[in-house]
Design an enzyme around this catalytic site. Sequence first.
Site, PDB file in Angstrom:
ATOM      1  N   GLY A   1       0.865  -1.220   0.064  1.00  0.00           N
ATOM      2  CA  GLY A   1      -0.135   0.088   0.003  1.00  0.00           C
ATOM      3  C   GLY A   1       0.920   1.472  -0.058  1.00  0.00           C
ATOM      4  O   GLY A   1       0.364   2.477  -0.015  1.00  0.00           O
TER       5      GLY A   1
ATOM      6  N   GLU B   1      -5.808  -4.166  -4.316  1.00  0.00           N
ATOM      7  CA  GLU B   1      -4.809  -4.872  -4.429  1.00  0.00           C
ATOM      8  C   GLU B   1      -5.295  -6.004  -3.539  1.00  0.00           C
ATOM      9  O   GLU B   1      -5.093  -7.493  -3.991  1.00  0.00           O
ATOM     10  CB  GLU B   1      -3.381  -4.608  -4.015  1.00  0.00           C
ATOM     11  CG  GLU B   1      -2.787  -3.561  -4.828  1.00  0.00           C
ATOM     12  CD  GLU B   1      -1.618  -2.929  -4.238  1.00  0.00           C
ATOM     13  OE1 GLU B   1      -0.561  -2.486  -5.016  1.00  0.00           O
ATOM     14  OE2 GLU B   1      -1.150  -3.029  -3.313  1.00  0.00           O
TER      15      GLU B   1
ATOM     16  N   LYS C   1      13.456  -5.806   0.153  1.00  0.00           N
ATOM     17  CA  LYS C   1      12.165  -5.851   0.865  1.00  0.00           C
ATOM     18  C   LYS C   1      11.929  -7.280   1.817  1.00  0.00           C
ATOM     19  O   LYS C   1      11.166  -7.388   2.321  1.00  0.00           O
ATOM     20  CB  LYS C   1      11.199  -6.050  -0.227  1.00  0.00           C
ATOM     21  CG  LYS C   1      11.097  -4.850  -1.336  1.00  0.00           C
ATOM     22  CD  LYS C   1      10.880  -3.625  -0.657  1.00  0.00           C
ATOM     23  CE  LYS C   1      11.158  -2.421  -1.764  1.00  0.00           C
ATOM     24  NZ  LYS C   1      10.120  -2.431  -2.724  1.00  0.00           N
TER      25      LYS C   1
END
Length: 236
Positions: free
Chosen positions: A100, A108, A126
């Site tokens: 987000g 999503e 990530k």
Amino acid sequence: MSCINIAKKAAARAAVDRHVKSGNIIGIGSGSTVVFAVERLAERVSKEALKVKCVPTSFQARQLVIQHNLPLTDLEIHPELDICIDGADEVDSQMNLIKGGGGCLLQEKIVASCSKKLVIIADYTKDSQKLGDQYKKGIPIEVSPIAFVPIQNRIQKLYGGKVELRMAVNKAGPVITDSGNFILDWREFNQDINWNEINTELLLMPGIVDTGLFIQMASISYFGLADGSFKSRECL
């Protein structure tokens, strides 16, 4: 190409090559890594005559699909998808996600929930042990505009940290999502909490539309590395 983009491309190609089959209805996520996935998907459609249809999760994703001449569809026509390929802002060791950062979390999550398999593609930055290890912009929470101050205060009182209204960059005022809502970003939260419980509690608060916590939704994550290779993590 930068090391980050090399990594993103590696993850995207691995996901498309390993999971997409002819006849699939595919959810197309949002973000920079998904660009490489759509490029690879278009290559395979051209070279292998794959028959696929795409359900985009945002205006950006829709434009990306159109630019690559891939067939569009939607959840009204195809309410059950074979696979969704999407990025993430952070993935922890338990395969919990923060998503987000780009403001598309509601759509999503809806598309992902309609998919038999959610495949996450991301670069090596990530990949974290705990949510918040590397991603410092906070957990996005989409809220009804009328409720943003009460929700902001309630989260800080109950769970600590800082909750801030996300402001637009090139316009005055807050970011407005594709669904017409505001986004709160929850920073400096306690990392040692039960995310499944917290997510459930947040979703019960009137005014919260959805959260950027994707709990027990992803089947597998591909993390691209700087040398063009990748590693993967599957949901246990």
